[in-house]
Design a protein around this motif. Structure first.
Motif, PDB file in Angstrom:
ATOM      1  N   ARG A  66       0.867  -1.181   0.000  1.00  0.00           N
ATOM      2  CA  ARG A  66       0.000   0.000   0.000  1.00  0.00           C
ATOM      3  C   ARG A  66       0.906   1.233   0.000  1.00  0.00           C
ATOM      4  O   ARG A  66       1.836   1.321   0.793  1.00  0.00           O
ATOM      5  CB  ARG A  66      -0.884  -0.008   1.234  1.00  0.00           C
ATOM      6  N   ARG A  67       0.603   2.178  -0.904  1.00  0.00           N
ATOM      7  CA  ARG A  67       1.410   3.389  -1.003  1.00  0.00           C
ATOM      8  C   ARG A  67       0.475   4.594  -1.071  1.00  0.00           C
ATOM      9  O   ARG A  67      -0.429   4.635  -1.909  1.00  0.00           O
ATOM     10  CB  ARG A  67       2.295   3.305  -2.250  1.00  0.00           C
ATOM     11  N   ARG A  68       0.690   5.564  -0.193  1.00  0.00           N
ATOM     12  CA  ARG A  68      -0.148   6.761  -0.137  1.00  0.00           C
ATOM     13  C   ARG A  68       0.149   7.659  -1.330  1.00  0.00           C
ATOM     14  O   ARG A  68       1.289   7.985  -1.595  1.00  0.00           O
ATOM     15  CB  ARG A  68       0.125   7.485   1.172  1.00  0.00           C
ATOM     16  N   TYR A  69      -0.892   8.044  -2.086  1.00  0.00           N
ATOM     17  CA  TYR A  69      -0.686   8.967  -3.193  1.00  0.00           C
ATOM     18  C   TYR A  69      -1.398  10.295  -2.985  1.00  0.00           C
ATOM     19  O   TYR A  69      -1.175  11.247  -3.735  1.00  0.00           O
ATOM     20  CB  TYR A  69      -1.080   8.343  -4.546  1.00  0.00           C
ATOM     21  N   ASP A  71      -2.808  12.842   0.461  1.00  0.00           N
ATOM     22  CA  ASP A  71      -3.057  13.035   1.895  1.00  0.00           C
ATOM     23  C   ASP A  71      -4.415  13.670   2.163  1.00  0.00           C
ATOM     24  O   ASP A  71      -5.010  13.432   3.196  1.00  0.00           O
ATOM     25  CB  ASP A  71      -1.950  13.900   2.515  1.00  0.00           C
ATOM     26  N   PRO A  74      -7.169  11.277   2.182  1.00  0.00           N
ATOM     27  CA  PRO A  74      -6.212  10.172   2.197  1.00  0.00           C
ATOM     28  C   PRO A  74      -6.603   9.088   1.188  1.00  0.00           C
ATOM     29  O   PRO A  74      -7.722   8.596   1.208  1.00  0.00           O
ATOM     30  CB  PRO A  74      -6.273   9.648   3.636  1.00  0.00           C
ATOM     31  N   ARG A  75      -5.674   8.783   0.299  1.00  0.00           N
ATOM     32  CA  ARG A  75      -5.904   7.762  -0.722  1.00  0.00           C
ATOM     33  C   ARG A  75      -4.629   6.955  -0.894  1.00  0.00           C
ATOM     34  O   ARG A  75      -3.532   7.502  -0.942  1.00  0.00           O
ATOM     35  CB  ARG A  75      -6.251   8.392  -2.076  1.00  0.00           C
ATOM     36  N   ASP A  76      -4.809   5.650  -1.025  1.00  0.00           N
ATOM     37  CA  ASP A  76      -3.683   4.749  -1.225  1.00  0.00           C
ATOM     38  C   ASP A  76      -3.810   4.063  -2.569  1.00  0.00           C
ATOM     39  O   ASP A  76      -4.905   3.886  -3.099  1.00  0.00           O
ATOM     40  CB  ASP A  76      -3.639   3.669  -0.133  1.00  0.00           C
TER      41      ASP A  76
END
Length: 142
Positions: A66-69, A71, A74-76
């Motif tokens: 999972r990588r945050r794209y 803030d 908030p979306r991963d």
């Protein structure tokens, strides 16, 4: 039920991590470049609650990261790990088997992206190059 994820059978260990249909299709689509929840949901027609559970399980199993794209909000996104990338040939081999034995009607086919040449997946022994289907295989403990 026995926990196959820690057993002596590597097939059981693999199936325990990515053996259900939705998980395999999510991994396939990740291999085709999809990374976002809405992409998986739209392309697979999967219910959001099921997709969320499968993505979480694939992250826990180490097949996706999972990588945050974003803030705010908030979306991963979900990207293949080394284990996930190494699983893609398994999916292609499964697809080749299905095309051969259950191939009636229109079906997608794997092609090399650059040339468009159709690919026929075959699983071979890395040492000899002999297709596994041509070998008499037994199982042994170390």
């Amino acid at each position: 039920m026995t926990d196959l994820s820690c057993g002596v059978c590597p097939v059981g260990r693999g199936l325990a991590r990515a053996g259900d249909t939705w998980s395999m299709l999510i991994l396939r689509n990740a291999g085709l470049g999809q990374t976002r929840f809405d992409q998986f949901q739209k392309s697979l027609g999967i219910a959001p609650n099921i997709l969320a559970r499968r993505l979480a399980a694939l992250v826990t199993a180490g097949m996706l990261a999972r990588r945050r794209y974003s803030d705010h909000p908030p979306r991963d996104e979900y990207v293949l790990t080394e284990a996930g990338r190494d699983y893609l040939p398994v999916l292609h081999a499964l697809g080749g088997w299905a095309r051969k034995h259950f191939g009636g009607g229109a079906m997608r086919r794997p092609v090399e992206a650059g040339s468009g040449r159709e690919i026929v997946p075959v699983v071979v022994d890395a040492e000899t190059g002999v297709p596994l289907a041509d070998l008499a295989i037994a199982l042994a403990m170390p």
